[in-house]
Design a protein around this motif. Structure first.
Motif, PDB file in Angstrom:
ATOM      1  N   TYR A  38     -26.792   9.490  37.257  1.00 21.96           N
ATOM      2  CA  TYR A  38     -28.166   9.942  36.999  1.00 21.96           C
ATOM      3  C   TYR A  38     -28.296  10.495  35.580  1.00 21.96           C
ATOM      4  CZ  TYR A  38     -32.566  12.503  37.666  1.00 21.96           C
ATOM      5  OH  TYR A  38     -33.849  12.985  37.550  1.00 21.96           O
ATOM      6  N   THR A  41     -28.804   8.146  32.783  1.00 19.04           N
ATOM      7  CA  THR A  41     -30.120   7.501  32.625  1.00 19.04           C
ATOM      8  C   THR A  41     -31.085   8.349  31.793  1.00 19.04           C
ATOM      9  OG1 THR A  41     -31.181   8.480  34.592  1.00 19.04           O
ATOM     10  CG2 THR A  41     -29.875   6.479  34.942  1.00 19.04           C
ATOM     11  N   PHE A  42     -30.705   9.586  31.458  1.00 15.31           N
ATOM     12  CA  PHE A  42     -31.614  10.483  30.736  1.00 15.31           C
ATOM     13  C   PHE A  42     -31.905   9.935  29.337  1.00 15.31           C
ATOM     14  CE2 PHE A  42     -30.688  14.852  32.937  1.00 15.31           C
ATOM     15  CZ  PHE A  42     -30.898  14.271  34.177  1.00 15.31           C
ATOM     16  N   GLU A  43     -33.182   9.838  29.001  1.00 16.95           N
ATOM     17  CA  GLU A  43     -33.564   9.402  27.655  1.00 16.95           C
ATOM     18  C   GLU A  43     -33.687  10.626  26.744  1.00 16.95           C
ATOM     19  OE1 GLU A  43     -36.837   6.703  27.510  1.00 16.95           O
ATOM     20  OE2 GLU A  43     -35.926   5.344  28.975  1.00 16.95           O
ATOM     21  N   MET A  46     -36.984  12.475  26.419  1.00 21.87           N
ATOM     22  CA  MET A  46     -37.437  13.178  27.618  1.00 21.87           C
ATOM     23  C   MET A  46     -36.608  14.450  27.845  1.00 21.87           C
ATOM     24  SD  MET A  46     -39.764  11.048  27.943  1.00 21.87           S
ATOM     25  CE  MET A  46     -40.692  11.764  29.271  1.00 21.87           C
ATOM     26  N   VAL A  47     -35.338  14.405  27.476  1.00 24.89           N
ATOM     27  CA  VAL A  47     -34.497  15.603  27.560  1.00 24.89           C
ATOM     28  C   VAL A  47     -35.042  16.675  26.615  1.00 24.89           C
ATOM     29  CG1 VAL A  47     -32.178  16.535  27.111  1.00 24.89           C
ATOM     30  CG2 VAL A  47     -32.433  14.322  28.256  1.00 24.89           C
ATOM     31  N   ILE A  49     -38.124  17.070  25.705  1.00 24.36           N
ATOM     32  CA  ILE A  49     -39.345  17.630  26.303  1.00 24.36           C
ATOM     33  C   ILE A  49     -38.991  18.582  27.446  1.00 24.36           C
ATOM     34  CG2 ILE A  49     -41.319  16.988  27.762  1.00 24.36           C
ATOM     35  CD1 ILE A  49     -41.703  14.598  25.824  1.00 24.36           C
ATOM     36  N   ALA A  50     -38.017  18.187  28.269  1.00 21.33           N
ATOM     37  CA  ALA A  50     -37.603  19.059  29.381  1.00 21.33           C
ATOM     38  C   ALA A  50     -37.087  20.394  28.844  1.00 21.33           C
ATOM     39  CB  ALA A  50     -36.527  18.371  30.215  1.00 21.33           C
TER      40      ALA A  50
ATOM     41  N   ALA B 157     -40.401  12.342  33.846  1.00 20.53           N
ATOM     42  CA  ALA B 157     -39.229  11.569  34.262  1.00 20.53           C
ATOM     43  C   ALA B 157     -38.183  11.676  33.160  1.00 20.53           C
ATOM     44  CB  ALA B 157     -39.606  10.107  34.479  1.00 20.53           C
ATOM     45  N   PHE B 158     -36.930  11.853  33.546  1.00 18.59           N
ATOM     46  CA  PHE B 158     -35.851  11.865  32.550  1.00 18.59           C
ATOM     47  C   PHE B 158     -35.586  10.457  32.015  1.00 18.59           C
ATOM     48  CE2 PHE B 158     -34.461  15.969  34.489  1.00 18.59           C
ATOM     49  CZ  PHE B 158     -34.382  16.712  33.319  1.00 18.59           C
ATOM     50  N   GLY B 159     -35.788   9.461  32.888  1.00 15.88           N
ATOM     51  CA  GLY B 159     -35.506   8.092  32.486  1.00 15.88           C
ATOM     52  C   GLY B 159     -36.198   7.114  33.423  1.00 15.88           C
ATOM     53  N   LEU B 160     -35.971   5.838  33.170  1.00 16.13           N
ATOM     54  CA  LEU B 160     -36.646   4.789  33.942  1.00 16.13           C
ATOM     55  C   LEU B 160     -36.285   4.840  35.429  1.00 16.13           C
ATOM     56  CD1 LEU B 160     -38.533   2.344  33.807  1.00 16.13           C
ATOM     57  CD2 LEU B 160     -36.541   0.920  33.264  1.00 16.13           C
ATOM     58  N   GLN B 161     -35.056   5.273  35.739  1.00 16.57           N
ATOM     59  CA  GLN B 161     -34.662   5.355  37.159  1.00 16.57           C
ATOM     60  C   GLN B 161     -35.611   6.271  37.932  1.00 16.57           C
ATOM     61  OE1 GLN B 161     -30.426   5.959  38.262  1.00 16.57           O
ATOM     62  NE2 GLN B 161     -31.139   7.562  39.638  1.00 16.57           N
ATOM     63  N   ASN B 194     -45.069   6.093  28.771  1.00 13.76           N
ATOM     64  CA  ASN B 194     -43.779   6.573  28.246  1.00 13.76           C
ATOM     65  C   ASN B 194     -42.621   5.623  28.534  1.00 13.76           C
ATOM     66  OD1 ASN B 194     -45.143   8.817  27.336  1.00 13.76           O
ATOM     67  ND2 ASN B 194     -44.587  10.097  29.077  1.00 13.76           N
ATOM     68  N   PHE B 195     -42.781   4.785  29.561  1.00 13.09           N
ATOM     69  CA  PHE B 195     -41.682   3.875  29.922  1.00 13.09           C
ATOM     70  C   PHE B 195     -42.121   2.415  29.908  1.00 13.09           C
ATOM     71  CE2 PHE B 195     -40.587   8.049  31.447  1.00 13.09           C
ATOM     72  CZ  PHE B 195     -39.263   8.171  31.072  1.00 13.09           C
ATOM     73  N   ILE B 233     -45.236  10.337  23.026  1.00 12.72           N
ATOM     74  CA  ILE B 233     -45.069  10.647  24.446  1.00 12.72           C
ATOM     75  C   ILE B 233     -46.381  11.192  24.997  1.00 12.72           C
ATOM     76  CG2 ILE B 233     -43.787  12.040  26.131  1.00 12.72           C
ATOM     77  CD1 ILE B 233     -41.911  10.177  24.727  1.00 12.72           C
TER      78      ILE B 233
END
Lengths: 65, 296
Positions: A38, A41-43, A46-47, A49-50, B157-161, B194-195, B233
């Motif tokens: 998991y 998969t972090f982009e 997005m990390v 922003i989190a 979402a952290f990623g596409l998954q 975003n994805f 984003i």
């Protein structure tokens, strides 16, 4: 376990800014294969922003006491 | 084959406690244009006294069975919720005695763990363990709510998954309690942008037959840059006008979701100061009503 992962994730997001450092920190932990996959998969965007959101909205129990 | 004509979904607002929100919405309430009201009840738990106009609105809509409850801080997927969850559920039980809610919803994801009792809503991957804990926590919510319960899709979402799994995750969480989906169209739009997903295809990944409520809102953009690469984003900040793409998603969702009862327009307080802000907000509200009316 998941609870420990969640705690480490929030601690890392609240204390680090660089997405690469955050991901590397998480990947050093003894995560289950599912959580290890998991994190991969972090982009980075997005990390980032989190980390911004957790720093902005995060509230600690230890600060209440 | 027989069928009934679908009832027109009610269009309403998410209630905010700030005075600029009341100033902007007062004419809409006074003319009866707001058919249903959504209240994020846990935002009111820490407040010493709600503004009198907030209390009046809650009573008015509650007495007419036009009030929906939408929690923001339950943290459904926190693996060790402990005392925090017990306290939250007790407060919910009291809330449901104070006001009559048509239904109660919360958010997919989690925001509390370890030393943090609050942060930002974050996703988790779909695994047997995360599904089990989510189902257990949703069952606890359902037991206390004494009303139908539902969950809203998450924007982040952290990623596409995360993006591709969320529809199935929500479907499997909702199934045991026969819960409903609050489909937030701006949250969906964030993930589409975003994805780089197709809006139509992403929509189809959700359990559309379970959608009882739609959310419509605006948001904002942020730019991240790494070296010479920049990426725009979409952020779910509820502080701007509704994008054209979200109006298109609203029309599409109304076609694809057969059980929609309520459409809620969300806008946070402290963002409605100028005449341009207020006029833009009201125009968006009337346009949502028009799109809903044309969908039946």
């Amino acid at each position: 376990d998941i609870a420990t992962f969640q705690s480490i994730l929030l601690e890392t997001l609240s204390s680090q800014d660089e997405p690469d450092v955050i991901k590397a920190t998480l990947q050093q932990e003894a995560l289950s294969p599912a959580l290890q996959n998991y994190v991969q998969t972090f982009e980075p965007e997005m990390v980032e922003i989190a980390a911004e959101l957790v720093k902005k909205w995060g509230k600690r129990l230890s600060k209440l006491q | 084959m027989f069928k009934f004509k679908r009832r027109t979904p009610m269009v309403g607002l998410s209630l905010m406690m700030e005075s600029d929100f009341f100033q902007a919405t007062q004419p809409l309430f006074e003319t009866g244009a707001v058919e249903v009201l959504e209240w994020s009840f846990d935002m009111g738990w820490g407040v010493k006294a709600k503004p009198p106009w907030v209390e009046e609105l809650l009573q008015f809509y509650s007495q007419r069975d036009r009030l929906t409850g939408h929690g923001v801080s339950y943290s459904l997927l926190s693996a060790q919720p402990g005392e925090r969850q017990i306290h939250w559920l007790k407060s919910l039980q009291q809330e449901c005695l104070d006001y009559r809610y048509r239904h109660i919803s919360e958010h997919f994801g989690w925001m509390a763990a370890g030393d943090f009792y609050q942060s930002a809503p974050l996703p988790l991957p779909l695994t047997p363990e995360t599904l089990q804990l989510g189902r257990e926590h949703l069952k606890r919510l359902s037991d206390k709510a004494n009303a139908p319960v539902g969950l809203e899709n998450l924007a982040f979402a952290f990623g596409l998954q995360d993006v591709l799994q969320q529809g199935e995750f929500l479907a499997r969480l909702l199934e045991p309690v026969d819960g409903f989906l609050v489909l937030d169209l701006h949250n969906l739009y964030c993930q589409v942008h975003n994805f780089q997903q197709s809006a139509e295809q992403l929509l189809e990944r959700y359990p559309l037959q379970r959608v009882r409520e739609l959310h419509v809102s605006g948001g904002s953009w942020s730019v991240t840059s790494k070296g010479q690469q920049t990426r725009t984003i979409r952020r779910d900040t509820h502080n701007g006008t509704v994008p054209e793409a979200v109006f298109e998603l609203l029309a599409l969702a109304l076609k694809r979701c057969p059980s929609v009862e309520v459409v809620i327009f969300e806008r946070i307080g402290h963002t409605l100061h100028t005449e341009i802000d207020i006029e833009g907000f009201r125009q968006d509200f009337w346009r949502i009503k028009q799109v809903v009316k044309e969908s039946v």
